[in-house]
Design a protein around this motif. Structure first.
Motif, PDB file in Angstrom:
ATOM      1  N   VAL A  53      28.309  23.791  42.211  1.00 38.00           N
ATOM      2  CA  VAL A  53      27.340  24.612  41.487  1.00 38.00           C
ATOM      3  C   VAL A  53      26.799  23.872  40.273  1.00 38.00           C
ATOM      4  CG1 VAL A  53      28.399  26.797  42.164  1.00 38.00           C
ATOM      5  CG2 VAL A  53      29.119  25.680  40.044  1.00 38.00           C
ATOM      6  N   LYS A  54      25.646  24.324  39.836  1.00 41.66           N
ATOM      7  CA  LYS A  54      25.088  23.835  38.581  1.00 41.66           C
ATOM      8  C   LYS A  54      25.518  24.779  37.458  1.00 41.66           C
ATOM      9  CE  LYS A  54      21.277  21.315  40.661  1.00 41.66           C
ATOM     10  NZ  LYS A  54      19.802  21.093  40.752  1.00 41.66           N
ATOM     11  N   LEU A  55      25.351  24.330  36.238  1.00 42.35           N
ATOM     12  CA  LEU A  55      25.882  25.048  35.082  1.00 42.35           C
ATOM     13  C   LEU A  55      25.471  26.520  35.003  1.00 42.35           C
ATOM     14  CD1 LEU A  55      27.586  24.899  32.520  1.00 42.35           C
ATOM     15  CD2 LEU A  55      25.526  24.127  31.295  1.00 42.35           C
ATOM     16  N   PRO A  56      24.198  26.880  35.235  1.00 41.52           N
ATOM     17  CA  PRO A  56      23.833  28.315  35.129  1.00 41.52           C
ATOM     18  C   PRO A  56      24.657  29.213  36.048  1.00 41.52           C
ATOM     19  CG  PRO A  56      21.864  26.955  35.194  1.00 41.52           C
ATOM     20  CD  PRO A  56      23.011  26.039  35.515  1.00 41.52           C
ATOM     21  N   LEU A  57      24.880  28.758  37.292  1.00 37.16           N
ATOM     22  CA  LEU A  57      25.666  29.567  38.231  1.00 37.16           C
ATOM     23  C   LEU A  57      27.135  29.576  37.830  1.00 37.16           C
ATOM     24  CD1 LEU A  57      25.926  31.303  40.699  1.00 37.16           C
ATOM     25  CD2 LEU A  57      25.959  29.245  42.131  1.00 37.16           C
TER      26      LEU A  57
ATOM     27  N   ASN B 264      29.071  40.183  54.739  1.00 36.27           N
ATOM     28  CA  ASN B 264      29.586  38.970  54.093  1.00 36.27           C
ATOM     29  C   ASN B 264      28.684  38.665  52.892  1.00 36.27           C
ATOM     30  OD1 ASN B 264      30.731  36.549  53.356  1.00 36.27           O
ATOM     31  ND2 ASN B 264      30.820  35.735  55.431  1.00 36.27           N
ATOM     32  N   LEU B 265      28.734  39.565  51.908  1.00 36.49           N
ATOM     33  CA  LEU B 265      27.849  39.448  50.758  1.00 36.49           C
ATOM     34  C   LEU B 265      28.080  38.159  49.993  1.00 36.49           C
ATOM     35  CD1 LEU B 265      27.874  43.101  49.339  1.00 36.49           C
ATOM     36  CD2 LEU B 265      26.122  41.986  50.712  1.00 36.49           C
ATOM     37  N   ALA B 266      29.328  37.715  49.926  1.00 31.06           N
ATOM     38  CA  ALA B 266      29.636  36.501  49.182  1.00 31.06           C
ATOM     39  C   ALA B 266      28.885  35.310  49.764  1.00 31.06           C
ATOM     40  CB  ALA B 266      31.138  36.251  49.180  1.00 31.06           C
ATOM     41  N   ALA B 267      28.936  35.146  51.084  1.00 27.00           N
ATOM     42  CA  ALA B 267      28.243  34.029  51.734  1.00 27.00           C
ATOM     43  C   ALA B 267      26.733  34.162  51.579  1.00 27.00           C
ATOM     44  CB  ALA B 267      28.617  33.968  53.212  1.00 27.00           C
ATOM     45  N   ILE B 268      26.238  35.396  51.660  1.00 31.36           N
ATOM     46  CA  ILE B 268      24.802  35.628  51.483  1.00 31.36           C
ATOM     47  C   ILE B 268      24.375  35.227  50.076  1.00 31.36           C
ATOM     48  CG2 ILE B 268      23.012  37.409  51.344  1.00 31.36           C
ATOM     49  CD1 ILE B 268      24.521  38.879  53.614  1.00 31.36           C
ATOM     50  N   PHE B 269      25.166  35.623  49.063  1.00 28.48           N
ATOM     51  CA  PHE B 269      24.857  35.252  47.682  1.00 28.48           C
ATOM     52  C   PHE B 269      24.842  33.732  47.522  1.00 28.48           C
ATOM     53  CE2 PHE B 269      26.760  39.458  45.900  1.00 28.48           C
ATOM     54  CZ  PHE B 269      25.588  40.114  46.236  1.00 28.48           C
ATOM     55  N   ILE B 270      25.825  33.061  48.108  1.00 25.06           N
ATOM     56  CA  ILE B 270      25.899  31.601  48.002  1.00 25.06           C
ATOM     57  C   ILE B 270      24.669  30.965  48.648  1.00 25.06           C
ATOM     58  CG2 ILE B 270      27.182  29.532  48.678  1.00 25.06           C
ATOM     59  CD1 ILE B 270      29.741  31.264  48.560  1.00 25.06           C
TER      60      ILE B 270
ATOM     61  N   VAL C 223      21.722  32.285  48.946  1.00 24.99           N
ATOM     62  CA  VAL C 223      20.573  32.541  48.071  1.00 24.99           C
ATOM     63  C   VAL C 223      20.556  31.537  46.918  1.00 24.99           C
ATOM     64  CG1 VAL C 223      19.571  34.170  46.407  1.00 24.99           C
ATOM     65  CG2 VAL C 223      20.367  34.989  48.640  1.00 24.99           C
ATOM     66  N   PHE C 224      21.715  31.314  46.319  1.00 23.46           N
ATOM     67  CA  PHE C 224      21.772  30.368  45.206  1.00 23.46           C
ATOM     68  C   PHE C 224      21.524  28.930  45.673  1.00 23.46           C
ATOM     69  CE2 PHE C 224      24.280  33.804  43.055  1.00 23.46           C
ATOM     70  CZ  PHE C 224      23.414  33.952  41.978  1.00 23.46           C
ATOM     71  N   GLU C 225      21.859  28.656  46.938  1.00 19.94           N
ATOM     72  CA  GLU C 225      21.539  27.336  47.468  1.00 19.94           C
ATOM     73  C   GLU C 225      20.027  27.157  47.549  1.00 19.94           C
ATOM     74  OE1 GLU C 225      22.653  24.525  51.318  1.00 19.94           O
ATOM     75  OE2 GLU C 225      22.148  26.640  51.624  1.00 19.94           O
ATOM     76  N   LYS C 226      19.318  28.196  47.949  1.00 20.52           N
ATOM     77  CA  LYS C 226      17.863  28.117  48.096  1.00 20.52           C
ATOM     78  C   LYS C 226      17.170  27.882  46.757  1.00 20.52           C
ATOM     79  CE  LYS C 226      17.556  30.909  52.310  1.00 20.52           C
ATOM     80  NZ  LYS C 226      17.253  29.745  53.150  1.00 20.52           N
ATOM     81  N   ILE C 227      17.749  28.420  45.658  1.00 17.84           N
ATOM     82  CA  ILE C 227      17.114  28.220  44.357  1.00 17.84           C
ATOM     83  C   ILE C 227      17.673  26.991  43.638  1.00 17.84           C
ATOM     84  CG2 ILE C 227      16.643  30.685  44.129  1.00 17.84           C
ATOM     85  CD1 ILE C 227      18.898  30.881  42.097  1.00 17.84           C
ATOM     86  N   GLY C 228      18.586  26.283  44.304  1.00 16.69           N
ATOM     87  CA  GLY C 228      19.081  25.021  43.769  1.00 16.69           C
ATOM     88  C   GLY C 228      20.274  25.103  42.847  1.00 16.69           C
ATOM     89  N   TRP C 229      20.870  26.291  42.694  1.00 21.16           N
ATOM     90  CA  TRP C 229      22.024  26.440  41.805  1.00 21.16           C
ATOM     91  C   TRP C 229      23.336  26.141  42.525  1.00 21.16           C
ATOM     92  CZ3 TRP C 229      21.484  31.207  38.031  1.00 21.16           C
ATOM     93  CH2 TRP C 229      20.356  31.008  37.225  1.00 21.16           C
ATOM     94  N   ALA C 230      23.350  26.207  43.859  1.00 23.94           N
ATOM     95  CA  ALA C 230      24.535  25.871  44.664  1.00 23.94           C
ATOM     96  C   ALA C 230      24.145  24.786  45.659  1.00 23.94           C
ATOM     97  CB  ALA C 230      25.052  27.102  45.397  1.00 23.94           C
ATOM     98  N   TYR C 231      25.069  23.880  45.938  1.00 25.59           N
ATOM     99  CA  TYR C 231      24.753  22.790  46.858  1.00 25.59           C
ATOM    100  C   TYR C 231      26.051  22.250  47.484  1.00 25.59           C
ATOM    101  CZ  TYR C 231      26.040  19.869  42.812  1.00 25.59           C
ATOM    102  OH  TYR C 231      26.706  19.296  41.754  1.00 25.59           O
ATOM    103  N   ASP C 232      25.875  21.372  48.465  1.00 25.59           N
ATOM    104  CA  ASP C 232      27.009  20.786  49.205  1.00 25.59           C
ATOM    105  C   ASP C 232      27.928  21.857  49.793  1.00 25.59           C
ATOM    106  OD1 ASP C 232      26.045  18.317  48.614  1.00 25.59           O
ATOM    107  OD2 ASP C 232      27.605  17.767  47.175  1.00 25.59           O
ATOM    108  N   LEU C 233      27.317  22.839  50.442  1.00 30.44           N
ATOM    109  CA  LEU C 233      28.097  23.897  51.092  1.00 30.44           C
ATOM    110  C   LEU C 233      28.851  23.313  52.285  1.00 30.44           C
ATOM    111  CD1 LEU C 233      26.028  25.457  49.334  1.00 30.44           C
ATOM    112  CD2 LEU C 233      25.837  27.118  51.191  1.00 30.44           C
TER     113      LEU C 233
END
Length: 332
Positions: free
Chosen positions: A92-96, A280-286, A288-298
């Protein structure tokens, strides 16, 4: 003066021996944390009384806000403490990271450092005497009893062997853990109460009922069902030789932590379940954050890996479809 001091020491030893004798008579293997146990018991008793008296009537905004805080706190535990900091299933990036830390604080649980240590020991020694919440000791112990007792020698020994330098050396997590009590009080109790009363116009008695008791205790016990119910009831389609199960009720309560047989088979998978379904809300949230660039390398297990294990070790409770398309292997 010496006689008085000696008398106090004798009384202290006698009281300690009395408690130890009582614990042994009840069959407890671990010493009980009496002060914490009493606090937990009284908190539940007060919650029942307070909610009976003040929870109803409540504004609809209060109920919706309590549910939002339930999801928010659950995300902090499931996405933050579990999938990110314990298992490193994504980055994750710092904001997330900050968002997940405030969410985790709102759940009112142990510090990130303690949470991660306990869970890594759990995976290393799952359902043995080295497991902090060993399910073989019964539902009560694996659910909440382990929090009310001191850790046994095997748990402590394995805990010393677990590397949590990634947590202690992270400056953000280090700062958060240093002031964790303050953050927990702020995000779990003070801010929800303030918002409910001063922004949503609820009475302070009703706000306490819904935020400090209903929301907090519901989330608290929901998360604990992963240790208890998901190690006792359900099926084992991925590995029948381990204790954790697939439990739909636990999934519904915990943003899909009930896919526990899958999770113990593939702990590196950010989904903690084979499919990203609507619950599976947790995976859905992750995602979503991947799409906006806050989560990566899933990270996730490939279909071939999953099918291979399920066909070799699963209990056959789920019909498997053999993977013949090599393109599926390229999924992240």
């Amino acid at each position: 003066m010496q006689k008085e001091t000696k008398t106090k020491a004798i009384h202290s030893v006698s009281l300690s021996e009395l408690f130890q004798s009582f614990e042994k008579s009840l069959g407890f293997k671990n010493k009980i944390k009496w002060q914490l146990s009493i606090i937990i018991f009284l908190y539940h008793v007060i919650a029942v009384f307070w909610c009976y008296k003040y929870a109803i009537p409540a504004k609809w905004q209060t109920i919706v806000f309590a549910y939002v805080m339930y999801i928010y706190g659950g995300a902090g535990v499931v996405i933050g403490a579990h999938r990110l900091w314990t298992h490193k299933t994504f980055k994750v990036k710092l904001p997330l990271q900050i968002l997940l830390l405030t969410a985790f604080a709102s759940a009112g649980q142990n510090s990130v450092k303690q949470w991660v240590l306990d869970h890594r020991v759990h995976h290393k020694c799952s359902d043995t005497d080295g497991d902090p919440h060993n399910s073989s000791r019964g539902l009560f112990f694996s659910h909440i009893g382990w929090l009310m007792m001191k850790k046994n020698d095997q748990v402590l020994m394995h805990g010393k062997q677990i590397d949590i330098s990634d947590i202690t050396e992270d400056p953000v997590l280090h700062f958060f853990d240093k002031y964790f009590t303050h953050f927990k009080l702020l995000f779990c109790f003070i801010l929800p109460f303030y918002i409910n009363v001063y922004l949503l116009g609820e009475t302070w008695q009703c706000a306490i009922a819904w935020q400090w008791f209903i929301r907090f205790l519901t989330l608290f016990h929901s998360e604990l069902t992963v240790n208890s119910l998901a190690h006792a009831y359900g099926y084992r389609p991925y590995n029948k030789d381990i204790v954790p199960t697939e439990n739909i009720v636990v999934s519904a309560l915990t943003l899909t932590e009930g896919g526990h047989n899958f999770h113990h088979a593939f702990p590196f998978d950010y989904r903690s379940a084979e499919q990203v379904k609507f619950y599976n809300l947790a995976a859905i949230f992750i995602n979503v954050f991947e799409k906006i660039g806050w989560a990566y390398d899933l990270r996730k297990a490939t279909p071939t890996m999953i099918n291979s294990m399920a066909q070799r070790l699963g209990d056959g409770s789920l019909r498997r479809t053999p993977v013949t398309n090599p393109e599926l292997e390229k999924e992240k």
